[in-house]
Motif scaffolding. Sequence first.
Motif, mmCIF file in Angstrom:
data_model
loop_
_atom_site.group_PDB
_atom_site.id
_atom_site.type_symbol
_atom_site.label_atom_id
_atom_site.label_comp_id
_atom_site.label_asym_id
_atom_site.label_seq_id
_atom_site.Cartn_x
_atom_site.Cartn_y
_atom_site.Cartn_z
ATOM 1 N N GLY A 307 0.826 -1.209 0.000
ATOM 2 C CA GLY A 307 0.000 0.000 0.000
ATOM 3 C C GLY A 307 0.862 1.261 0.000
ATOM 4 N N TYR A 308 1.944 1.226 0.750
ATOM 5 C CA TYR A 308 2.877 2.364 0.809
ATOM 6 C C TYR A 308 3.395 2.690 -0.591
ATOM 7 C CZ TYR A 308 7.335 4.717 1.914
ATOM 8 O OH TYR A 308 8.402 5.576 1.969
ATOM 9 N N HIS A 309 3.868 1.653 -1.316
ATOM 10 C CA HIS A 309 4.421 1.882 -2.661
ATOM 11 C C HIS A 309 3.332 2.262 -3.659
ATOM 12 C CE1 HIS A 309 8.494 0.804 -1.709
ATOM 13 N NE2 HIS A 309 8.065 -0.273 -1.071
ATOM 14 N N ARG A 310 2.187 1.597 -3.585
ATOM 15 C CA ARG A 310 1.081 1.894 -4.497
ATOM 16 C C ARG A 310 0.628 3.343 -4.328
ATOM 17 N NH1 ARG A 310 1.004 1.041 -8.723
ATOM 18 N NH2 ARG A 310 1.776 -1.056 -8.469
ATOM 19 N N PHE A 311 0.558 3.788 -3.074
ATOM 20 C CA PHE A 311 0.128 5.165 -2.796
ATOM 21 C C PHE A 311 1.118 6.186 -3.376
ATOM 22 C CE2 PHE A 311 -0.004 8.932 0.015
ATOM 23 C CZ PHE A 311 -1.326 9.310 -0.192
ATOM 24 N N ARG A 312 2.400 5.887 -3.252
ATOM 25 C CA ARG A 312 3.415 6.819 -3.792
ATOM 26 C C ARG A 312 3.321 6.936 -5.307
ATOM 27 N NH1 ARG A 312 8.679 7.168 -0.494
ATOM 28 N NH2 ARG A 312 9.649 7.096 -2.537
ATOM 29 N N VAL A 313 2.936 5.849 -5.980
ATOM 30 C CA VAL A 313 2.862 5.862 -7.441
ATOM 31 C C VAL A 313 1.507 6.391 -7.916
ATOM 32 C CG1 VAL A 313 2.927 4.416 -9.520
ATOM 33 C CG2 VAL A 313 4.488 3.941 -7.618
ATOM 34 N N ASP A 314 0.417 5.889 -7.338
ATOM 35 C CA ASP A 314 -0.928 6.167 -7.871
ATOM 36 C C ASP A 314 -1.770 7.104 -7.009
ATOM 37 O OD1 ASP A 314 -0.404 4.487 -9.955
ATOM 38 O OD2 ASP A 314 -1.364 2.734 -9.056
ATOM 39 N N GLY A 315 -1.328 7.428 -5.813
ATOM 40 C CA GLY A 315 -2.150 8.251 -4.926
ATOM 41 C C GLY A 315 -3.257 7.429 -4.298
ATOM 42 N N PRO A 316 -4.212 8.116 -3.629
ATOM 43 C CA PRO A 316 -5.249 7.389 -2.890
ATOM 44 C C PRO A 316 -6.268 6.712 -3.801
ATOM 45 C CG PRO A 316 -5.650 9.754 -2.790
ATOM 46 C CD PRO A 316 -4.347 9.579 -3.495
ATOM 47 N N THR A 317 -6.929 5.695 -3.268
ATOM 48 C CA THR A 317 -8.035 5.041 -3.956
ATOM 49 C C THR A 317 -9.313 5.723 -3.460
ATOM 50 O OG1 THR A 317 -6.788 2.983 -3.890
ATOM 51 C CG2 THR A 317 -9.141 2.789 -4.361
ATOM 52 N N GLY A 318 -10.269 5.956 -4.366
ATOM 53 C CA GLY A 318 -11.511 6.612 -3.964
ATOM 54 C C GLY A 318 -12.307 5.766 -2.986
ATOM 55 N N LEU A 319 -13.040 6.433 -2.101
ATOM 56 C CA LEU A 319 -13.846 5.686 -1.123
ATOM 57 C C LEU A 319 -15.080 5.058 -1.774
ATOM 58 C CD1 LEU A 319 -13.613 7.884 2.107
ATOM 59 C CD2 LEU A 319 -12.251 5.897 1.445
ATOM 60 N N ASP A 320 -15.291 5.352 -3.067
ATOM 61 C CA ASP A 320 -16.389 4.699 -3.792
ATOM 62 C C ASP A 320 -15.918 3.394 -4.432
ATOM 63 O OD1 ASP A 320 -14.685 5.970 -5.513
ATOM 64 O OD2 ASP A 320 -16.243 6.739 -6.863
ATOM 65 N N ASP A 321 -14.643 3.075 -4.301
ATOM 66 C CA ASP A 321 -14.113 1.833 -4.874
ATOM 67 C C ASP A 321 -14.460 0.669 -3.949
ATOM 68 O OD1 ASP A 321 -12.303 0.570 -6.925
ATOM 69 O OD2 ASP A 321 -11.200 0.026 -5.106
ATOM 70 N N GLY A 322 -14.827 -0.463 -4.524
ATOM 71 C CA GLY A 322 -15.230 -1.608 -3.709
ATOM 72 C C GLY A 322 -14.227 -2.744 -3.767
ATOM 73 N N ALA A 323 -14.732 -3.985 -3.807
ATOM 74 C CA ALA A 323 -13.875 -5.170 -3.859
ATOM 75 C C ALA A 323 -13.770 -5.663 -5.296
ATOM 76 C CB ALA A 323 -14.468 -6.263 -2.980
ATOM 77 N N HIS A 324 -12.630 -6.262 -5.631
ATOM 78 C CA HIS A 324 -12.386 -6.767 -6.991
ATOM 79 C C HIS A 324 -11.968 -8.235 -6.900
ATOM 80 C CE1 HIS A 324 -12.506 -2.577 -8.314
ATOM 81 N NE2 HIS A 324 -11.815 -2.330 -7.213
ATOM 82 N N PRO A 325 -12.955 -9.147 -6.802
ATOM 83 C CA PRO A 325 -12.651 -10.557 -6.532
ATOM 84 C C PRO A 325 -11.738 -11.211 -7.568
ATOM 85 C CG PRO A 325 -15.030 -10.136 -6.474
ATOM 86 C CD PRO A 325 -14.388 -8.869 -6.906
ATOM 87 N N SER A 326 -11.778 -10.750 -8.826
ATOM 88 C CA SER A 326 -10.970 -11.405 -9.870
ATOM 89 C C SER A 326 -9.761 -10.582 -10.287
ATOM 90 C CB SER A 326 -11.831 -11.670 -11.108
ATOM 91 O OG SER A 326 -13.059 -12.211 -10.742
ATOM 92 N N LEU A 327 -9.346 -9.657 -9.453
ATOM 93 C CA LEU A 327 -8.190 -8.810 -9.778
ATOM 94 C C LEU A 327 -6.999 -9.691 -10.160
ATOM 95 C CD1 LEU A 327 -7.591 -5.736 -9.600
ATOM 96 C CD2 LEU A 327 -6.674 -6.155 -7.331
ATOM 97 N N ARG A 328 -6.227 -9.241 -11.159
ATOM 98 C CA ARG A 328 -5.063 -10.005 -11.589
ATOM 99 C C ARG A 328 -3.793 -9.206 -11.346
ATOM 100 N NH1 ARG A 328 -6.249 -13.615 -16.068
ATOM 101 N NH2 ARG A 328 -4.276 -12.969 -16.957
ATOM 102 N N LEU A 329 -2.669 -9.892 -11.494
ATOM 103 C CA LEU A 329 -1.382 -9.193 -11.406
ATOM 104 C C LEU A 329 -1.100 -8.727 -12.827
ATOM 105 C CD1 LEU A 329 0.619 -8.740 -9.137
ATOM 106 C CD2 LEU A 329 1.805 -10.802 -9.827
ATOM 107 N N ALA A 330 -1.114 -7.432 -13.042
ATOM 108 C CA ALA A 330 -1.039 -6.911 -14.424
ATOM 109 C C ALA A 330 0.312 -7.233 -15.051
ATOM 110 C CB ALA A 330 -1.252 -5.421 -14.428
#
Length: 330
Positions: A307-330
Amino acid sequence: MTLVLGIETSCDETAVALVDDAVHVRSSIVASQVDLHARFGGVVPELASRAHVELILPVLADALGEAQVSLAEVDLIAGTHGPGLVGALLVGVSAAKSLALVTGVPYVGVNHLEAHLHAPWLERPDLEAPCAVLLVSGGHTMLVVVDAPGQYRVVGQTVDDAAGEAFDKVARHLGLGYPGGPQIDRIAREGDPTAVRFPRPMRGDGFDFSFSGLKTAVVTHRRMAPDQPVADVAASFQEAAVDVLAEKLAALGREVGAKALVLGGGVAANTRLRARVASEAEALGVPALLPALEYCTDNAAMIAAAGYHRFRVDGPTGLDDGAHPSLRLA
Ligand code: KG4
Ligand code: ZN
């Protein structure tokens, strides 16, 4: 200094951790539900969600208590938002977003698989890239090149069963109980790994894996030789699976000039796999990074780090974002 609160509820572990700057673990609490699901021989999604709801606040309180910090000191809240069981994920995501809302700090949604890739840096912050990483869990089997924390390329994966799934299915077939990986690991120590010559699927054939044929070979062998000691069959199966996993990781390390061979995911706890990867790394003249057992299996410290690294690259995730059961490793 950035104090990150990590939350993990993607499967059957309720976990909360506090980590400074992605490397200093102040606390990492994991409440496992394994006993709850054991009698069903696998994770029951509905039971998992309910247990997460019951456990999340006590686990959060423990994590804050052990780290001796208050919520007000937290700078960032990271929660696993996928992949995983949707009902289970939603408990952690809702908790993380609620905490972000009441404390006024940013929320960042974390890819569980990406988090497994970060676990080695929790113990070795100075680890040099590129690294060749073998990510082996109950749901995934992947070979990944990590160029820098958060920057990676998936170069191979399983075309059928995950490695952990194969361990679990073979263990069930051998009557060894659940979860199967640790049971096979244990009983294999008393067995002869050369007793049965099981196939090494896709050996020497690129970076993809296949485990369903190996599992079928074990089932067929049991039918033909029902009296063979279970320990010998388990040890021979494990040897075949570990051969392919360790050889392909080493081949990738050689190809990309990796500075280290790294293991991640629950199967990284396997004694034989750890030994084989250590010797492959020695032959290549690079270190083997075998995360401590507590960081191989699901935990929230790796979520906080990712989360620390993701935040530095992409910033915060919106509070309207939910769960992504099939998320993949891009
Ligand atoms: O990463 P993990 O905790 O959960 C996910 O799947 O995300 O991995 C769990 C898997 C199970 O399939 C379990 O049987 C396997 O890791 N496992 C092992 C060992 N410990 C856990 N497999 C082989 N040997 C072990 N010692
Ligand atoms: Zn996992």
